[in-house]
Design a protein around this motif. Structure first.
Motif, PDB file in Angstrom:
ATOM      1  N   PRO A  97      19.123  -6.898  22.136  1.00 15.54           N
ATOM      2  CA  PRO A  97      19.339  -5.593  22.770  1.00 15.54           C
ATOM      3  C   PRO A  97      18.523  -4.474  22.133  1.00 15.54           C
ATOM      4  O   PRO A  97      17.976  -3.625  22.841  1.00 15.54           O
ATOM      5  CB  PRO A  97      20.838  -5.355  22.603  1.00 15.54           C
ATOM      6  N   HIS A  98      18.440  -4.458  20.766  1.00 14.13           N
ATOM      7  CA  HIS A  98      17.706  -3.363  20.135  1.00 14.13           C
ATOM      8  C   HIS A  98      16.217  -3.456  20.418  1.00 14.13           C
ATOM      9  O   HIS A  98      15.520  -2.439  20.496  1.00 14.13           O
ATOM     10  CB  HIS A  98      17.978  -3.334  18.624  1.00 14.13           C
ATOM     11  N   PHE A  99      15.700  -4.683  20.622  1.00 18.89           N
ATOM     12  CA  PHE A  99      14.281  -4.828  20.982  1.00 18.89           C
ATOM     13  C   PHE A  99      14.004  -4.183  22.337  1.00 18.89           C
ATOM     14  O   PHE A  99      13.032  -3.436  22.506  1.00 18.89           O
ATOM     15  CB  PHE A  99      13.897  -6.305  21.007  1.00 18.89           C
ATOM     16  N   PHE A 100      14.876  -4.451  23.306  1.00 22.23           N
ATOM     17  CA  PHE A 100      14.680  -3.877  24.636  1.00 22.23           C
ATOM     18  C   PHE A 100      14.804  -2.350  24.613  1.00 22.23           C
ATOM     19  O   PHE A 100      14.062  -1.647  25.288  1.00 22.23           O
ATOM     20  CB  PHE A 100      15.677  -4.479  25.625  1.00 22.23           C
ATOM     21  N   ILE A 122       5.839  -2.975  31.597  1.00 24.84           N
ATOM     22  CA  ILE A 122       7.066  -3.090  32.391  1.00 24.84           C
ATOM     23  C   ILE A 122       7.187  -4.475  33.015  1.00 24.84           C
ATOM     24  O   ILE A 122       8.263  -5.088  33.002  1.00 24.84           O
ATOM     25  CB  ILE A 122       7.101  -2.003  33.488  1.00 24.84           C
ATOM     26  N   LEU A 123       6.100  -5.011  33.549  1.00 22.71           N
ATOM     27  CA  LEU A 123       6.116  -6.348  34.145  1.00 22.71           C
ATOM     28  C   LEU A 123       6.438  -7.410  33.097  1.00 22.71           C
ATOM     29  O   LEU A 123       7.240  -8.326  33.339  1.00 22.71           O
ATOM     30  CB  LEU A 123       4.760  -6.645  34.805  1.00 22.71           C
ATOM     31  N   ASP A 127       9.973  -9.781  32.698  1.00 26.86           N
ATOM     32  CA  ASP A 127      10.019 -11.244  32.540  1.00 26.86           C
ATOM     33  C   ASP A 127      10.925 -11.635  31.377  1.00 26.86           C
ATOM     34  O   ASP A 127      11.716 -12.590  31.485  1.00 26.86           O
ATOM     35  CB  ASP A 127       8.605 -11.796  32.312  1.00 26.86           C
ATOM     36  N   LEU A 128      10.788 -10.902  30.269  1.00 24.61           N
ATOM     37  CA  LEU A 128      11.609 -11.202  29.099  1.00 24.61           C
ATOM     38  C   LEU A 128      13.086 -10.941  29.389  1.00 24.61           C
ATOM     39  O   LEU A 128      13.955 -11.733  29.013  1.00 24.61           O
ATOM     40  CB  LEU A 128      11.162 -10.348  27.916  1.00 24.61           C
ATOM     41  N   MET A 129      13.367  -9.836  30.050  1.00 21.46           N
ATOM     42  CA  MET A 129      14.762  -9.503  30.355  1.00 21.46           C
ATOM     43  C   MET A 129      15.363 -10.504  31.331  1.00 21.46           C
ATOM     44  O   MET A 129      16.521 -10.893  31.195  1.00 21.46           O
ATOM     45  CB  MET A 129      14.835  -8.086  30.930  1.00 21.46           C
ATOM     46  N   ARG A 130      14.580 -10.933  32.302  1.00 18.62           N
ATOM     47  CA  ARG A 130      15.057 -11.909  33.277  1.00 18.62           C
ATOM     48  C   ARG A 130      15.437 -13.214  32.574  1.00 18.62           C
ATOM     49  O   ARG A 130      16.484 -13.820  32.846  1.00 18.62           O
ATOM     50  CB  ARG A 130      13.990 -12.166  34.335  1.00 18.62           C
ATOM     51  N   TYR A 131      14.581 -13.637  31.647  1.00 15.17           N
ATOM     52  CA  TYR A 131      14.858 -14.882  30.914  1.00 15.17           C
ATOM     53  C   TYR A 131      16.114 -14.716  30.053  1.00 15.17           C
ATOM     54  O   TYR A 131      16.979 -15.602  30.011  1.00 15.17           O
ATOM     55  CB  TYR A 131      13.664 -15.238  30.030  1.00 15.17           C
ATOM     56  N   SER A 132      16.219 -13.577  29.353  1.00 19.94           N
ATOM     57  CA  SER A 132      17.366 -13.351  28.472  1.00 19.94           C
ATOM     58  C   SER A 132      18.672 -13.325  29.253  1.00 19.94           C
ATOM     59  O   SER A 132      19.689 -13.857  28.813  1.00 19.94           O
ATOM     60  CB  SER A 132      17.191 -12.030  27.712  1.00 19.94           C
ATOM     61  N   ILE A 133      18.652 -12.697  30.424  1.00 17.03           N
ATOM     62  CA  ILE A 133      19.871 -12.538  31.208  1.00 17.03           C
ATOM     63  C   ILE A 133      20.283 -13.829  31.898  1.00 17.03           C
ATOM     64  O   ILE A 133      21.459 -14.217  31.874  1.00 17.03           O
ATOM     65  CB  ILE A 133      19.693 -11.411  32.244  1.00 17.03           C
ATOM     66  N   TYR A 134      19.320 -14.514  32.515  1.00 16.63           N
ATOM     67  CA  TYR A 134      19.645 -15.701  33.307  1.00 16.63           C
ATOM     68  C   TYR A 134      19.533 -16.998  32.492  1.00 16.63           C
ATOM     69  O   TYR A 134      20.529 -17.721  32.338  1.00 16.63           O
ATOM     70  CB  TYR A 134      18.755 -15.765  34.545  1.00 16.63           C
ATOM     71  N   ASN A 135      18.364 -17.285  31.957  1.00 18.92           N
ATOM     72  CA  ASN A 135      18.202 -18.511  31.170  1.00 18.92           C
ATOM     73  C   ASN A 135      19.022 -18.458  29.888  1.00 18.92           C
ATOM     74  O   ASN A 135      19.490 -19.491  29.392  1.00 18.92           O
ATOM     75  CB  ASN A 135      16.731 -18.735  30.827  1.00 18.92           C
ATOM     76  N   GLY A 136      19.194 -17.244  29.362  1.00 20.08           N
ATOM     77  CA  GLY A 136      19.951 -17.097  28.126  1.00 20.08           C
ATOM     78  C   GLY A 136      21.406 -17.473  28.244  1.00 20.08           C
ATOM     79  O   GLY A 136      22.072 -17.703  27.239  1.00 20.08           O
ATOM     80  N   GLN A 137      21.931 -17.541  29.460  1.00 17.99           N
ATOM     81  CA  GLN A 137      23.325 -17.917  29.677  1.00 17.99           C
ATOM     82  C   GLN A 137      23.503 -19.408  29.979  1.00 17.99           C
ATOM     83  O   GLN A 137      24.626 -19.879  30.161  1.00 17.99           O
ATOM     84  CB  GLN A 137      23.920 -17.098  30.830  1.00 17.99           C
TER      85      GLN A 137
END
Length: 273
Positions: A97-100, A122-123, A127-137
């Motif tokens: 979270p602190h990185f984002f 931003i692009l 990609d990083l946020m998408r992976y963290s949110i979806y793949n991260g779960q």
């Protein structure tokens, strides 16, 4: 309604316990007090039908007791697994979270200065946020997906810095298809940037090595640093990682750290079989 059902269940248990105790006590009391016997052989002088009935009753009671114990053990294991999943989910939600937040602050300052670069960031960040949110779960992801995530993370950092940094990501994947818990390696890589690159004005470097084979995954990250930037106790990220490893890879991992002459080394080994 639930409390009523529970009270009825306890009433049934009390009745069964009372009957189970009353049968042998009643028979023994009858033999000693009414018949005046000096010794009693349980059910010896009773009709076989009575003896068989009593034996069947206690046999059924024993079976029911065993089934109840098994059910309770299953409930305990289920609750333990649910608690483990909940804790893992909570720990995973704490990653990055602190990185984002830092990246969003950088983007805010970059929008007016270099809009094209801001768009690229931003692009990459999405990609990083998408992976963290979806793949991260997910329960597990492929090692190749994790490596791609690390590459995107490195590229994003290289884009945001105004200074020159030397970053290497070397992979040696002899066997493909290995599955790992998501977002394990990123914490070690993030620390290398946070405590190394962030605090060095020049000659900063980060070298990452990933090897896999024989059901083993070896991850290491080496970076230079300023002595004042390294905490002896470790931050929340490392505590998070250690706990997740204990939960997911008990007795199947090793995590070590070393530092000497301005160089910090973090190594993680996993057994994935």
């Amino acid at each position: 309604m639930i409390s009523l059902l529970k009270s009825k269940n306890w009433l049934a248990v009390r009745i069964i316990v009372f009957i189970s105790i009353a049968i042998p006590v009643g028979i023994i009391a009858y033999e000693f007090i009414i018949l005046g016997k000096d010794s009693v052989v349980f059910l010896a002088d009773y009709p076989s039908a009575v003896a068989i009935g009593v034996v069947i009753y206690y046999g059924v009671l024993l079976i029911l007791g065993l089934l109840w114990v098994i059910k309770q053990l299953k409930e305990v294991l289920k609750l333990r697994n649910e608690n483990k999943k909940n804790e893992l989910s909570h720990l995973q939600s704490q990653v990055n979270p602190h990185f984002f937040f830092n990246m969003l602050n950088n983007l805010y300052g970059l929008v007016d200065k270099d809009s094209k670069k801001a768009q690229e960031l931003i692009l990459k960040l999405s990609d990083l946020m998408r992976y963290s949110i979806y793949n991260g779960q997910e329960d597990s992801v492929s090692l190749e997906e994790e490596i791609k995530y690390l590459k995107n993370y490195i590229e994003l950092h290289q884009m945001r810095y105004h200074k020159k940094i030397d970053v290497e990501l070397n992979t040696n994947i002899t066997e493909s298809g290995y599955k790992v818990k998501p977002l394990l390696f990123i914490i070690l890589l993030e620390n290398a940037f946070k405590h190394g690159v962030e605090n060095l004005r020049e000659d900063a470097y980060v070298k990452v090595n990933i090897k896999s084979g024989d059901n083993q995954i070896h991850f290491s990250v080496v970076n230079n640093f300023e002595a004042a930037s390294i905490s002896e106790t470790g931050g929340i990220g490392l505590k998070n990682l250690k706990r997740r490893l204990q939960l997911v890879y008990p007795n199947k991992h090793s995590l070590s750290f070393s530092k000497a002459e301005g160089v910090y080394v973090a190594e993680l080994n996993l057994t994935v079989a």
